[in-house]
Scaffold this motif. Structure first.
Motif, short mmCIF file in Angstrom:
data_model
loop_
_atom_site.label_atom_id
_atom_site.label_comp_id
_atom_site.label_asym_id
_atom_site.label_seq_id
_atom_site.Cartn_x
_atom_site.Cartn_y
_atom_site.Cartn_z
N THR A 1 1.38 -2.74 -27.96
CA THR A 1 0.98 -3.44 -26.74
C THR A 1 0.34 -2.47 -25.76
O THR A 1 1.01 -1.89 -24.90
CB THR A 1 2.22 -4.11 -26.08
N GLU B 1 -1.85 -1.16 -22.56
CA GLU B 1 -2.00 -1.62 -21.18
C GLU B 1 -3.47 -1.83 -20.86
O GLU B 1 -4.35 -1.21 -21.46
CB GLU B 1 -1.40 -0.59 -20.21
N ARG C 1 0.15 -10.13 -22.44
CA ARG C 1 0.93 -9.55 -23.53
C ARG C 1 1.46 -10.67 -24.42
O ARG C 1 1.87 -11.73 -23.92
CB ARG C 1 2.10 -8.73 -22.98
N SER D 1 4.80 -7.82 -30.43
CA SER D 1 3.95 -6.65 -30.24
C SER D 1 2.47 -7.02 -30.28
O SER D 1 1.94 -7.36 -31.34
CB SER D 1 4.27 -5.62 -31.33
N ALA E 1 -1.39 -7.57 -27.49
CA ALA E 1 -1.99 -7.87 -26.19
C ALA E 1 -3.39 -8.42 -26.42
O ALA E 1 -4.05 -8.10 -27.41
CB ALA E 1 -2.05 -6.63 -25.30
#
Length: 281
Positions: free
Chosen positions: A190, A192, A210, A214, A216
């Protein structure tokens, strides 16, 4: 009938083993080392014509890496029969697949479907970028549906179905007069976001979220062709992060120090101005 394009990579003691079979697309190896390769996908014939069913099967063996670069964008042309573009990817434990997509243009009078299916095993990771443009110059665009299904050894990670048919997308709160959509999807970890722009500053809509497990997703939507200045830098940064972590893990297995990635690890194709090219239409 043209068969699927097949591509697989497997680490070896010397250079990685890259095997491929030409279908609608052919594969060109751009660079490789003992663990993986960077390859380009090139159309072997005119695409995407009415009735075409493009199928790309990709396999990354445990511990391998594969960076896929689409050499040009794709246009779904007008026709009586629907067309499709299917990606079927399998990534082994500790492997990494990164895929830099180019614009997929849906011309007037076309009906087309994009289908992406991903299977992760163990600590495998995937990073994909998909760009969609509704309509060639001066057009509103045809009908498009997309489907993404990603899973790992535990179960589903993400499933998404989008209906961007001409009638549906003009309903209130769906897509309106927007024409472009850029999506970067990370699975297996994940990352940022690269900064947090104020809503509407890079286009009418941008969203980072997200996944429950796991992963994004960063999505940008816009009115023009591709003026997106958000997703390309994000893809490059997330790819560098994925490959840095990958090399550290591989070095730890070998008991050696992993060098820090340089600009060459991002790939020259990512440094080209904007990476926002749309195929000649």
């Amino acid at each position: 009938m043209t068969g699927p394009t097949r591509l697989s990579v497997r680490p070896t003691q010397g250079r990685s083993s890259v095997r491929h079979v030409t279908g609608h697309l052919t594969v060109r190896v751009m660079d490789h080392d003992a663990d993986g390769a960077r390859v380009g996908l090139i159309a072997a014939q005119a695409l995407l014509l009415s009735g075409d069913e493009v199928h790309i099967q990709v396999s990354v063996a445990p511990g391998g890496w594969l960076d896929v670069v689409e050499a040009t964008g794709t246009v779904a042309y007008e026709g009586a029969a629907p067309s499709s573009w299917t990606i079927d990817a399998d990534v082994g434990d500790g492997g990494v697949l990164t895929w830099a997509g180019m614009p997929f243009v849906v011309s007037d009078g076309s009906t087309t479907h994009r289908d992406t299916r991903i299977r992760l095993h163990g600590g495998g990771r995937v990073l994909m970028q998909e760009k969609v443009v509704l309509g060639r110059a001066g057009q509103a665009g045809g009908d498009l549906t997309t489907f993404l299904a990603a899973s790992d050894d535990v179960g589903p990670i993400q499933e998404e179905h989008l209906d961007l048919g001409h009638r549906i997308r003009h309903l209130p709160g769906v897509f309106g007069n927007l024409q472009s959509m850029d999506t970067v999807t990370a699975l297996g970890w994940t990352p940022e976001p690269c900064g947090e722009p104020d809503p509407g500053t890079t286009g009418p809509g941008e969203t980072y979220f997200r996944l429950d497990r796991s992963g994004a997703v960063l999505r940008w939507m816009g009115i023009g062709r591709f003026r997106d200045e958000l997703c390309d830098p994000t893809f490059a940064a997330w790819r560098e992060e994925a490959m840095r972590d990958y090399r550290r893990r591989r070095a730890a297995l070998r008991g050696v120090h992993a060098p820090e990635p340089g600009p060459e690890d991002i790939g020259p194709e990512r440094i080209l101005a904007g990476r926002s090219g749309v195929p000649s239409v």
